[in-house]
Scaffold this motif. Structure first.
Motif, PDB file in Angstrom:
ATOM      1  N   GLN A  79      11.965  -2.258  -7.929  1.00 58.70           N
ATOM      2  CA  GLN A  79      12.744  -3.179  -7.098  1.00 58.70           C
ATOM      3  C   GLN A  79      11.903  -3.738  -5.949  1.00 58.70           C
ATOM      4  OE1 GLN A  79      15.974  -1.356  -4.883  1.00 58.70           O
ATOM      5  NE2 GLN A  79      17.175  -3.246  -4.956  1.00 58.70           N
ATOM      6  N   GLN A  80      11.123  -2.872  -5.303  1.00 58.70           N
ATOM      7  CA  GLN A  80      10.335  -3.316  -4.153  1.00 58.70           C
ATOM      8  C   GLN A  80       9.127  -4.151  -4.583  1.00 58.70           C
ATOM      9  OE1 GLN A  80       9.706  -0.412  -1.013  1.00 58.70           O
ATOM     10  NE2 GLN A  80      11.453   0.796  -1.714  1.00 58.70           N
ATOM     11  N   PHE A  81       8.525  -3.810  -5.709  1.00 55.20           N
ATOM     12  CA  PHE A  81       7.419  -4.634  -6.207  1.00 55.20           C
ATOM     13  C   PHE A  81       7.923  -6.005  -6.666  1.00 55.20           C
ATOM     14  CE2 PHE A  81       4.753  -0.692  -6.992  1.00 55.20           C
ATOM     15  CZ  PHE A  81       3.775  -1.051  -6.075  1.00 55.20           C
ATOM     16  N   GLU A  82       9.124  -6.057  -7.217  1.00 57.98           N
ATOM     17  CA  GLU A  82       9.692  -7.351  -7.617  1.00 57.98           C
ATOM     18  C   GLU A  82       9.888  -8.252  -6.401  1.00 57.98           C
ATOM     19  OE1 GLU A  82      13.177  -6.227  -9.750  1.00 57.98           O
ATOM     20  OE2 GLU A  82      12.146  -6.111 -11.706  1.00 57.98           O
ATOM     21  N   ALA A  83      10.259  -7.663  -5.261  1.00 57.56           N
ATOM     22  CA  ALA A  83      10.394  -8.449  -4.041  1.00 57.56           C
ATOM     23  C   ALA A  83       9.038  -9.007  -3.610  1.00 57.56           C
ATOM     24  CB  ALA A  83      10.988  -7.592  -2.925  1.00 57.56           C
ATOM     25  N   LEU A  84       7.993  -8.198  -3.753  1.00 57.63           N
ATOM     26  CA  LEU A  84       6.647  -8.651  -3.391  1.00 57.63           C
ATOM     27  C   LEU A  84       6.087  -9.652  -4.402  1.00 57.63           C
ATOM     28  CD1 LEU A  84       5.082  -5.253  -2.246  1.00 57.63           C
ATOM     29  CD2 LEU A  84       5.660  -7.195  -0.790  1.00 57.63           C
ATOM     30  N   ALA A  85       6.661  -9.669  -5.609  1.00 62.66           N
ATOM     31  CA  ALA A  85       6.193 -10.580  -6.654  1.00 62.66           C
ATOM     32  C   ALA A  85       6.929 -11.918  -6.633  1.00 62.66           C
ATOM     33  CB  ALA A  85       6.359  -9.929  -8.030  1.00 62.66           C
ATOM     34  N   ALA A  86       7.721 -12.151  -5.611  1.00 59.34           N
ATOM     35  CA  ALA A  86       8.479 -13.406  -5.521  1.00 59.34           C
ATOM     36  C   ALA A  86       7.525 -14.589  -5.387  1.00 59.34           C
ATOM     37  CB  ALA A  86       9.418 -13.355  -4.321  1.00 59.34           C
TER      38      ALA A  86
ATOM     39  N   ASP B  44       0.822 -13.278 -18.298  1.00 58.18           N
ATOM     40  CA  ASP B  44       1.203 -14.193 -17.209  1.00 58.18           C
ATOM     41  C   ASP B  44       0.144 -14.200 -16.111  1.00 58.18           C
ATOM     42  OD1 ASP B  44       3.536 -14.859 -18.516  1.00 58.18           O
ATOM     43  OD2 ASP B  44       4.782 -13.418 -17.408  1.00 58.18           O
ATOM     44  N   ILE B  45      -0.404 -13.023 -15.833  1.00 63.13           N
ATOM     45  CA  ILE B  45      -1.460 -12.930 -14.819  1.00 63.13           C
ATOM     46  C   ILE B  45      -2.676 -13.742 -15.253  1.00 63.13           C
ATOM     47  CG2 ILE B  45      -3.132 -11.363 -13.750  1.00 63.13           C
ATOM     48  CD1 ILE B  45      -0.920  -9.215 -13.722  1.00 63.13           C
ATOM     49  N   LEU B  46      -3.047 -13.600 -16.520  1.00 61.57           N
ATOM     50  CA  LEU B  46      -4.214 -14.329 -17.041  1.00 61.57           C
ATOM     51  C   LEU B  46      -4.071 -15.832 -16.886  1.00 61.57           C
ATOM     52  CD1 LEU B  46      -5.196 -12.580 -20.416  1.00 61.57           C
ATOM     53  CD2 LEU B  46      -6.472 -12.588 -18.269  1.00 61.57           C
ATOM     54  N   GLN B  47      -2.860 -16.325 -17.071  1.00 59.68           N
ATOM     55  CA  GLN B  47      -2.638 -17.766 -17.079  1.00 59.68           C
ATOM     56  C   GLN B  47      -2.365 -18.341 -15.686  1.00 59.68           C
ATOM     57  OE1 GLN B  47      -3.116 -19.519 -19.802  1.00 59.68           O
ATOM     58  NE2 GLN B  47      -3.463 -17.683 -21.045  1.00 59.68           N
TER      59      GLN B  47
ATOM     60  N   LYS C 127       0.825  -1.206   0.000  1.00 58.81           N
ATOM     61  CA  LYS C 127       0.000   0.000   0.000  1.00 58.81           C
ATOM     62  C   LYS C 127       0.859   1.256   0.000  1.00 58.81           C
ATOM     63  CE  LYS C 127      -3.836   2.355   0.333  1.00 58.81           C
ATOM     64  NZ  LYS C 127      -4.752   2.464  -0.835  1.00 58.81           N
ATOM     65  N   ALA C 128       1.943   1.235   0.778  1.00 56.18           N
ATOM     66  CA  ALA C 128       2.833   2.395   0.820  1.00 56.18           C
ATOM     67  C   ALA C 128       3.432   2.679  -0.553  1.00 56.18           C
ATOM     68  CB  ALA C 128       3.942   2.172   1.849  1.00 56.18           C
TER      69      ALA C 128
ATOM     70  N   LEU D 175       0.871 -11.580  -2.186  1.00 58.73           N
ATOM     71  CA  LEU D 175       0.528 -10.410  -3.008  1.00 58.73           C
ATOM     72  C   LEU D 175       1.214 -10.460  -4.374  1.00 58.73           C
ATOM     73  CD1 LEU D 175       0.762  -7.573  -0.314  1.00 58.73           C
ATOM     74  CD2 LEU D 175      -1.218  -8.925  -0.976  1.00 58.73           C
ATOM     75  N   ARG D 176       1.658 -11.656  -4.737  1.00 54.87           N
ATOM     76  CA  ARG D 176       2.473 -11.802  -5.949  1.00 54.87           C
ATOM     77  C   ARG D 176       1.805 -11.227  -7.194  1.00 54.87           C
ATOM     78  NH1 ARG D 176       2.395 -15.903  -9.545  1.00 54.87           N
ATOM     79  NH2 ARG D 176       1.054 -17.122  -8.138  1.00 54.87           N
ATOM     80  N   LEU D 177       0.569 -11.611  -7.466  1.00 54.77           N
ATOM     81  CA  LEU D 177      -0.075 -11.169  -8.703  1.00 54.77           C
ATOM     82  C   LEU D 177      -0.380  -9.675  -8.687  1.00 54.77           C
ATOM     83  CD1 LEU D 177      -2.478 -14.136  -9.558  1.00 54.77           C
ATOM     84  CD2 LEU D 177      -0.215 -13.615 -10.481  1.00 54.77           C
ATOM     85  N   LEU D 178      -0.741  -9.145  -7.542  1.00 54.28           N
ATOM     86  CA  LEU D 178      -0.980  -7.704  -7.447  1.00 54.28           C
ATOM     87  C   LEU D 178       0.319  -6.937  -7.677  1.00 54.28           C
ATOM     88  CD1 LEU D 178      -3.400  -7.530  -4.381  1.00 54.28           C
ATOM     89  CD2 LEU D 178      -3.975  -7.241  -6.803  1.00 54.28           C
ATOM     90  N   ALA D 179       1.426  -7.483  -7.195  1.00 56.85           N
ATOM     91  CA  ALA D 179       2.721  -6.847  -7.431  1.00 56.85           C
ATOM     92  C   ALA D 179       3.109  -6.920  -8.902  1.00 56.85           C
ATOM     93  CB  ALA D 179       3.795  -7.511  -6.562  1.00 56.85           C
ATOM     94  N   VAL D 180       2.809  -8.046  -9.553  1.00 54.87           N
ATOM     95  CA  VAL D 180       3.078  -8.166 -10.994  1.00 54.87           C
ATOM     96  C   VAL D 180       2.254  -7.138 -11.766  1.00 54.87           C
ATOM     97  CG1 VAL D 180       2.838  -9.657 -13.023  1.00 54.87           C
ATOM     98  CG2 VAL D 180       3.714 -10.605 -10.881  1.00 54.87           C
TER      99      VAL D 180
END
Length: 225
Positions: free
Chosen positions: A150-157, A189-192, A134-135, A162-167
């Motif tokens: 960089q920070q969203f990539e960490a959340l997309a691990a 990728d999200i769709l699949q 959120k921040a 929250l992976r898909l939301l970060a993607v």
């Protein structure tokens, strides 16, 4: 049994009783101390439970009272005055405070509250990730794209809740930078993804079309949300 045997048994019993009384006099305080510790420990445990319940109830009442006020500013002031020694409870207060700060137009305070939760090691990981996510979204106009990426990539691990939301956020950064093909690839990728929700799936479809792409509709997962 002879009178002699009976006499011997009585003597033996008397000796055992004398020894027992002697041991009680010498070591009886240990048993008494053990009883005191057991009873005292149980009382302390109950006291702590009662205190925790009272604190939780008071905090809940305070949060409800704060949220029942009429304006974001009033709610923000009321929430700012609440606190808890429980890390999770304090994280919830901070996240509510951030929400009201955002509504009141104080984005800087909202980000500060959320980042405090995100970096607190005593808070459950899911709350830390939500706060950090959120921040980052609140700083879309003030934080440079490289840092947000960089920070969203960490959340997309892999494995992140929250992976898909970060993607999705990474795709939006790609769009803002003019990298349309990368954005479409992320949305595909999200769709699949088997974990995609119906709302996110619909957004992905719409953005792919808006970007001039053709959604790959083969073998789409069935979303339950």
């Amino acid at each position: 049994m002879s009178d002699t045997d009976s006499f011997i048994d009585e003597v033996n019993d008397e000796v055992r009783r004398d020894r027992l009384f002697a041991l009680l006099k010498r070591y009886g305080w240990i048993g008494a101390l053990a009883v005191v510790l057991i009873v005292g420990g149980a009382a302390w445990s109950e006291y702590r439970k009662a205190t925790a319940r009272a604190e939780a109830e008071a905090l809940g009442d305070g949060m409800l009272a704060a949220l029942s006020t009429n304006t974001p500013d009033a709610r923000l002031d009321a929430l700012t005055g609440l606190s808890s020694e429980n890390p999770t409870a304090q994280a919830l207060v901070a996240m509510l405070t951030a929400s009201e700060a955002q509504r009141a137009g104080d984005v800087e305070k909202a980000v500060t509250e959320l980042n405090a939760v995100a970096i607190n090691p005593d808070v459950d990981e899911i709350y830390r990730q939500i706060a950090g996510f959120k921040a980052l979204t609140l700083q879309a106009e003030t934080l440079d794209a490289a840092t947000r990426r960089q920070q969203f990539e960490a959340l997309a691990a892999p494995g992140s809740p929250l992976r898909l939301l970060a993607v999705e956020q990474l795709a939006l950064i790609d769009v803002a930078e003019g990298n349309t093909d990368a954005a479409i690839g992320r949305y595909q990728d999200i769709l699949q993804d088997a974990a995609v929700t119906s709302d996110l799936q619909q957004r992905a479809l719409q953005v792919i079309v808006a970007l001039g792409g053709t959604p790959d509709l083969d073998n789409l997962p069935i979303s339950g949300n």
